[in-house]
Design a protein around this motif. Sequence first.
Motif, PDB file in Angstrom:
ATOM      1  N   GLY A   1     -17.125  48.086  -5.423  1.00 40.76           N
ATOM      2  CA  GLY A   1     -15.727  48.190  -5.036  1.00 40.76           C
ATOM      3  C   GLY A   1     -14.762  48.245  -6.199  1.00 40.76           C
ATOM      4  O   GLY A   1     -13.580  48.515  -6.015  1.00 40.76           O
ATOM      5  N   GLU A   2     -15.233  48.015  -7.415  1.00 41.24           N
ATOM      6  CA  GLU A   2     -14.365  48.031  -8.594  1.00 41.24           C
ATOM      7  C   GLU A   2     -14.055  49.471  -9.008  1.00 41.24           C
ATOM      8  O   GLU A   2     -14.942  50.330  -9.019  1.00 41.24           O
ATOM      9  N   GLN A   3     -12.797  49.732  -9.346  1.00 40.35           N
ATOM     10  CA  GLN A   3     -12.405  51.064  -9.802  1.00 40.35           C
ATOM     11  C   GLN A   3     -12.768  51.205 -11.275  1.00 40.35           C
ATOM     12  O   GLN A   3     -12.445  50.335 -12.091  1.00 40.35           O
ATOM     13  N   VAL A   4     -13.451  52.304 -11.624  1.00 48.99           N
ATOM     14  CA  VAL A   4     -13.947  52.500 -12.983  1.00 48.99           C
ATOM     15  C   VAL A   4     -13.602  53.903 -13.480  1.00 48.99           C
ATOM     16  O   VAL A   4     -13.207  54.776 -12.717  1.00 48.99           O
ATOM     17  N   VAL A   5     -13.786  54.084 -14.793  1.00 41.18           N
ATOM     18  CA  VAL A   5     -13.610  55.380 -15.436  1.00 41.18           C
ATOM     19  C   VAL A   5     -14.979  55.841 -15.926  1.00 41.18           C
ATOM     20  O   VAL A   5     -15.712  55.071 -16.547  1.00 41.18           O
ATOM     21  N   LEU A   6     -15.315  57.088 -15.625  1.00 40.71           N
ATOM     22  CA  LEU A   6     -16.574  57.677 -16.067  1.00 40.71           C
ATOM     23  C   LEU A   6     -16.301  58.756 -17.096  1.00 40.71           C
ATOM     24  O   LEU A   6     -15.320  59.501 -16.973  1.00 40.71           O
ATOM     25  N   VAL A   7     -17.178  58.858 -18.076  1.00 41.46           N
ATOM     26  CA  VAL A   7     -17.167  59.973 -19.013  1.00 41.46           C
ATOM     27  C   VAL A   7     -18.509  60.663 -18.867  1.00 41.46           C
ATOM     28  O   VAL A   7     -19.555  60.008 -18.859  1.00 41.46           O
ATOM     29  N   ALA A   8     -18.475  61.989 -18.729  1.00 45.11           N
ATOM     30  CA  ALA A   8     -19.690  62.776 -18.528  1.00 45.11           C
ATOM     31  C   ALA A   8     -19.822  63.796 -19.659  1.00 45.11           C
ATOM     32  O   ALA A   8     -19.125  64.814 -19.663  1.00 45.11           O
TER      33      ALA A   8
ATOM     34  N   TYR B   1     -12.115  59.116 -12.369  1.00 43.58           N
ATOM     35  CA  TYR B   1     -11.944  57.788 -11.800  1.00 43.58           C
ATOM     36  C   TYR B   1     -12.875  57.726 -10.601  1.00 43.58           C
ATOM     37  O   TYR B   1     -13.040  58.719  -9.892  1.00 43.58           O
ATOM     38  N   GLY B   2     -13.459  56.563 -10.370  1.00 38.56           N
ATOM     39  CA  GLY B   2     -14.326  56.397  -9.213  1.00 38.56           C
ATOM     40  C   GLY B   2     -14.400  54.939  -8.824  1.00 38.56           C
ATOM     41  O   GLY B   2     -13.782  54.075  -9.459  1.00 38.56           O
ATOM     42  N   THR B   3     -15.177  54.651  -7.797  1.00 39.38           N
ATOM     43  CA  THR B   3     -15.355  53.288  -7.308  1.00 39.38           C
ATOM     44  C   THR B   3     -16.844  52.978  -7.250  1.00 39.38           C
ATOM     45  O   THR B   3     -17.629  53.786  -6.727  1.00 39.38           O
ATOM     46  N   VAL B   4     -17.236  51.829  -7.772  1.00 40.53           N
ATOM     47  CA  VAL B   4     -18.646  51.448  -7.765  1.00 40.53           C
ATOM     48  C   VAL B   4     -19.110  51.320  -6.316  1.00 40.53           C
ATOM     49  O   VAL B   4     -18.552  50.564  -5.534  1.00 40.53           O
TER      50      VAL B   4
ATOM     51  N   VAL C   1     -21.549  55.568  -8.515  1.00 36.52           N
ATOM     52  CA  VAL C   1     -20.097  55.576  -8.402  1.00 36.52           C
ATOM     53  C   VAL C   1     -19.652  56.665  -7.432  1.00 36.52           C
ATOM     54  O   VAL C   1     -20.113  57.813  -7.516  1.00 36.52           O
ATOM     55  N   ARG C   2     -18.749  56.289  -6.523  1.00 31.90           N
ATOM     56  CA  ARG C   2     -18.176  57.256  -5.587  1.00 31.90           C
ATOM     57  C   ARG C   2     -16.964  57.911  -6.237  1.00 31.90           C
ATOM     58  O   ARG C   2     -16.052  57.252  -6.707  1.00 31.90           O
ATOM     59  N   ILE C   3     -17.007  59.250  -6.248  1.00 35.73           N
ATOM     60  CA  ILE C   3     -15.891  60.067  -6.724  1.00 35.73           C
ATOM     61  C   ILE C   3     -15.530  60.969  -5.552  1.00 35.73           C
ATOM     62  O   ILE C   3     -16.226  61.948  -5.285  1.00 35.73           O
TER      63      ILE C   3
END
Length: 153
Positions: free
Chosen positions: A61-68, A17-20, A32-34
Amino acid sequence: MMRAPDTDRRLSNLVHYGTVENADYAKARVRVRIGPNVTAWIPWSTSRAGGDRSWHPPEIGEQVVLVAPGGDLNQACVIGAVYQEQHPAPASKATVSRMEWEDGAWMEYDRETHGYSLNVPSSGKITLRCGASTLEIGNEGIVLKAPRIDLNP
């Protein structure tokens, strides 16, 4: 059985989870900030990216999900957003599809009632175009331009 530190790091980096933090809309990339870290410029997913395309970019500022893939954050992709307290879900009914915009505009379809609603702020307008015909609805009235208009044919 002990795992190698690199394997542990990669596994822990698969999903975040992170924030743009920043956005480059011209290149369709975000950072994205993690926690204390910020990713490199990475893409976000969309519903369509071929001959048919969609555009609804994530906002700062939007909370997002990242897949790496492989746990490599340099190869990560934002795969979606997550509701949060300051930006809750815009509907609470399973039969409703709804989209809201920050300026107060919204559109909604309820498959249970077969009702489609579109709301635009009074300073805006709705324009429908089909070939040479245009229907424009605004606060000042309705303008219909067409090569031919048939009433009660």
